[in-house]
Design a protein around this motif. Structure first.
Motif, PDB file in Angstrom:
ATOM      1  N   PRO A  73      88.657  16.533  87.166  1.00 26.87           N
ATOM      2  CA  PRO A  73      87.937  15.219  87.033  1.00 26.87           C
ATOM      3  C   PRO A  73      88.155  14.457  88.305  1.00 26.87           C
ATOM      4  O   PRO A  73      87.237  13.470  88.731  1.00 26.87           O
ATOM      5  CB  PRO A  73      88.848  14.539  85.947  1.00 26.87           C
ATOM      6  CG  PRO A  73      90.013  15.277  85.848  1.00 26.87           C
ATOM      7  CD  PRO A  73      89.697  16.800  86.226  1.00 26.87           C
ATOM      8  N   PHE A  74      88.972  14.791  89.364  1.00 19.78           N
ATOM      9  CA  PHE A  74      89.103  14.122  90.776  1.00 19.78           C
ATOM     10  C   PHE A  74      87.591  14.574  91.644  1.00 19.78           C
ATOM     11  O   PHE A  74      87.302  13.569  92.171  1.00 19.78           O
ATOM     12  CB  PHE A  74      90.207  14.805  91.445  1.00 19.78           C
ATOM     13  CG  PHE A  74      90.476  14.266  92.646  1.00 19.78           C
ATOM     14  CD1 PHE A  74      91.042  12.676  92.913  1.00 19.78           C
ATOM     15  CD2 PHE A  74      90.199  14.810  93.918  1.00 19.78           C
ATOM     16  CE1 PHE A  74      91.136  12.399  93.961  1.00 19.78           C
ATOM     17  CE2 PHE A  74      90.281  14.303  94.995  1.00 19.78           C
ATOM     18  CZ  PHE A  74      90.741  12.949  95.040  1.00 19.78           C
ATOM     19  N   VAL A  75      87.250  15.866  91.342  1.00 21.27           N
ATOM     20  CA  VAL A  75      86.040  16.046  92.053  1.00 21.27           C
ATOM     21  C   VAL A  75      85.016  14.975  91.345  1.00 21.27           C
ATOM     22  O   VAL A  75      83.995  14.525  92.189  1.00 21.27           O
ATOM     23  CB  VAL A  75      85.427  17.372  91.826  1.00 21.27           C
ATOM     24  CG1 VAL A  75      84.208  17.775  92.452  1.00 21.27           C
ATOM     25  CG2 VAL A  75      86.587  18.327  92.380  1.00 21.27           C
ATOM     26  N   TRP A  76      84.630  14.946  90.060  1.00 15.23           N
ATOM     27  CA  TRP A  76      83.908  13.978  89.517  1.00 15.23           C
ATOM     28  C   TRP A  76      84.069  12.290  89.991  1.00 15.23           C
ATOM     29  O   TRP A  76      82.938  11.901  90.388  1.00 15.23           O
ATOM     30  CB  TRP A  76      83.951  13.651  88.000  1.00 15.23           C
ATOM     31  CG  TRP A  76      83.385  14.854  87.222  1.00 15.23           C
ATOM     32  CD1 TRP A  76      82.417  15.685  87.728  1.00 15.23           C
ATOM     33  CD2 TRP A  76      83.533  15.344  86.024  1.00 15.23           C
ATOM     34  NE1 TRP A  76      82.006  16.489  86.611  1.00 15.23           N
ATOM     35  CE2 TRP A  76      82.593  16.368  85.555  1.00 15.23           C
ATOM     36  CE3 TRP A  76      84.650  14.868  84.953  1.00 15.23           C
ATOM     37  CZ2 TRP A  76      82.816  16.915  84.262  1.00 15.23           C
ATOM     38  CZ3 TRP A  76      84.614  15.299  83.829  1.00 15.23           C
ATOM     39  CH2 TRP A  76      83.504  16.614  83.447  1.00 15.23           C
ATOM     40  N   ALA A  77      85.307  11.911  90.374  1.00 14.74           N
ATOM     41  CA  ALA A  77      85.363  10.707  90.928  1.00 14.74           C
ATOM     42  C   ALA A  77      84.835  10.662  92.245  1.00 14.74           C
ATOM     43  O   ALA A  77      84.473   9.799  92.742  1.00 14.74           O
ATOM     44  CB  ALA A  77      86.939  10.368  90.858  1.00 14.74           C
ATOM     45  N   VAL A  78      85.296  11.817  93.104  1.00 16.42           N
ATOM     46  CA  VAL A  78      84.816  11.882  94.289  1.00 16.42           C
ATOM     47  C   VAL A  78      83.169  11.852  94.586  1.00 16.42           C
ATOM     48  O   VAL A  78      82.834  11.122  95.124  1.00 16.42           O
ATOM     49  CB  VAL A  78      85.291  12.927  95.300  1.00 16.42           C
ATOM     50  CG1 VAL A  78      84.697  13.225  96.342  1.00 16.42           C
ATOM     51  CG2 VAL A  78      87.043  12.719  95.337  1.00 16.42           C
ATOM     52  N   ASN A  79      82.655  12.277  93.477  1.00 15.89           N
ATOM     53  CA  ASN A  79      81.163  12.641  93.500  1.00 15.89           C
ATOM     54  C   ASN A  79      80.685  11.189  93.092  1.00 15.89           C
ATOM     55  O   ASN A  79      79.453  10.811  93.836  1.00 15.89           O
ATOM     56  CB  ASN A  79      80.741  13.641  92.542  1.00 15.89           C
ATOM     57  CG  ASN A  79      79.349  13.795  92.589  1.00 15.89           C
ATOM     58  OD1 ASN A  79      78.581  13.883  93.569  1.00 15.89           O
ATOM     59  ND2 ASN A  79      78.600  14.265  91.370  1.00 15.89           N
ATOM     60  N   ALA A  80      81.060  10.488  92.404  1.00 17.31           N
ATOM     61  CA  ALA A  80      80.761   9.201  91.884  1.00 17.31           C
ATOM     62  C   ALA A  80      80.673   8.311  93.082  1.00 17.31           C
ATOM     63  O   ALA A  80      79.902   7.383  93.332  1.00 17.31           O
ATOM     64  CB  ALA A  80      81.370   8.771  90.790  1.00 17.31           C
ATOM     65  N   VAL A  81      81.936   8.095  93.727  1.00 19.02           N
ATOM     66  CA  VAL A  81      82.099   7.144  94.857  1.00 19.02           C
ATOM     67  C   VAL A  81      81.246   7.503  96.167  1.00 19.02           C
ATOM     68  O   VAL A  81      80.521   6.838  96.570  1.00 19.02           O
ATOM     69  CB  VAL A  81      83.626   7.228  95.245  1.00 19.02           C
ATOM     70  CG1 VAL A  81      83.680   6.636  96.642  1.00 19.02           C
ATOM     71  CG2 VAL A  81      84.573   6.628  94.084  1.00 19.02           C
TER      72      VAL A  81
END
Length: 101
Positions: free
Chosen positions: A27-35
């Motif tokens: 999920p950290f990769v999702w957060a990075v992608n969103a930001v």
């Protein structure tokens, strides 16, 4: 990496790749992608690939938010019930505190 140097089709490809990597329980990769792609999806002037980037940014942010909620719920339940779970709670603990709360 500067997103301004990439052509729009490569931005879409990168955003999609980050989303797929996040689907592997990262999920950290999702957060990075969103930001990272937020400005590309919602601030920049419209271009052809923007709607698809917007879709992946929204799904990435939603997935990261769900993971944060699940993690917070687990931490809360574990911290409040670990002692009552006896040996199971101790075996789930990395560091077992001495005594009772």
């Amino acid at each position: 990496m500067d997103l301004n140097r990439l052509p729009n089709d490569k931005k879409l490809q990168l955003c999609k790749w980050y989303f797929k990597v996040g689907c592997m329980f990262l999920p950290f990769v999702w957060a990075v992608n969103a930001v990272w792609f937020f400005k590309e999806a919602f601030v920049k002037p419209p271009y052809e690939e923007q709607n698809q980037i917007k879709k992946y940014v929204i799904m990435s942010a939603g997935g990261a938010a769900v993971w944060v909620c699940v993690l917070a719920a687990w931490v809360t339940v574990f911290q409040t019930h670990r002692v009552s779970w006896a040996a199971t709670g101790d075996s789930l603990s990395f560091i077992v505190p001495l005594g009772r709360a």
